[in-house]
Design an enzyme around this catalytic site. Structure first.
Site, mmCIF file in Angstrom:
data_model
loop_
_atom_site.group_PDB
_atom_site.id
_atom_site.type_symbol
_atom_site.label_atom_id
_atom_site.label_comp_id
_atom_site.label_asym_id
_atom_site.label_seq_id
_atom_site.Cartn_x
_atom_site.Cartn_y
_atom_site.Cartn_z
ATOM 1 N N TYR A 26 -33.331 16.337 -58.783
ATOM 2 C CA TYR A 26 -31.916 16.455 -59.155
ATOM 3 C C TYR A 26 -31.795 17.003 -60.571
ATOM 4 O O TYR A 26 -31.021 17.931 -60.826
ATOM 5 C CB TYR A 26 -31.234 15.088 -59.020
ATOM 6 N N GLU A 48 -19.647 10.233 -57.992
ATOM 7 C CA GLU A 48 -19.615 9.564 -59.300
ATOM 8 C C GLU A 48 -18.827 8.257 -59.213
ATOM 9 O O GLU A 48 -19.218 7.255 -59.806
ATOM 10 C CB GLU A 48 -19.029 10.477 -60.381
ATOM 11 N N TRP A 56 -27.925 5.883 -60.091
ATOM 12 C CA TRP A 56 -27.703 7.210 -59.533
ATOM 13 C C TRP A 56 -28.710 7.501 -58.414
ATOM 14 O O TRP A 56 -28.386 8.180 -57.436
ATOM 15 C CB TRP A 56 -27.762 8.260 -60.629
#
Length: 192
Positions: A26, A48, A56
């Protein structure tokens, strides 16, 4: 205090990118890279919001399930979700099952559709880009909010969006590449 760190592959990266795997992939290919289009912006906004209070990496592991559950983040489709869709989402173990966040995703899709009457979600978010983007060399310098993320949060809330606090909007701005979030010394800094 931590600056860019050289990994086992000899490449300097932001320290959170760690070793090989999902987070590094990522970081290397997506974080801080500009995306275009309403569905790309709605996806990042939704993810988000779902990440709030979680890691995350959890969201990244569930990303494909989110894409399927939210029908590719097509704002028109998600805006039309009803109680049956809410029940389907709350029963889907592939995503984060949080009623407030599910409701916020539907609310935000509806607000995205309404925002088309003005400039649209992408142009709206981009209008809050910092005039003087940050450039950190160390994680101790890095912020989690800014005047711009606070202003974006307030403006989105005025337009009916939910789960769009200043910290979440700051993370969104980083993810979307509204400014370059990579530390000085990271091989991605300045790569766009």
């Amino acid at each position: 205090m931590t600056g860019a760190e050289v990994g086992e592959d000899g490449v300097a990266r932001c320290p959170w990118a760690g070793g090989p795997g999902l987070m590094r992939d990522y970081h290397d290919a997506e974080w801080g890279v500009r995306v275009h289009g309403e569905s790309a912006y709605l996806e990042r906004l939704t993810l988000e919001a779902f990440q709030s209070g979680l890691s995350w990496s959890t969201i990244l592991r569930k990303r494909e399930a989110f894409r399927e559950a939210f029908r590719g983040f097509d704002a028109d489709v998600v805006a039309a979700f009803d109680d049956d869709d809410r029940a389907r989402l709350m029963a889907d173990a592939g995503i984060v099952r949080n009623r407030l966040k599910v409701d916020a995703a539907i609310t935000n899709a509806r607000a995205t559709v309404a925002l088309r009457e003005q400039e649209g979600l992408e142009a709206f978010v981009l209008s809050f880009a910092p005039a003087d983007p940050p450039a950190w060399t160390d994680t101790a310098e890095a912020a989690t909010t800014s005047a711009e993320s606070t202003a974006l949060s307030k403006a989105l809330k005025k337009r009916g969006f939910a789960f769009v606090g200043p910290t979440t909007m700051y993370a969104l701005m980083e993810a979307l590449g509204i400014f370059d979030p990579h530390l000085g010394g990271c091989f991605r800094r300045g790569a766009g």
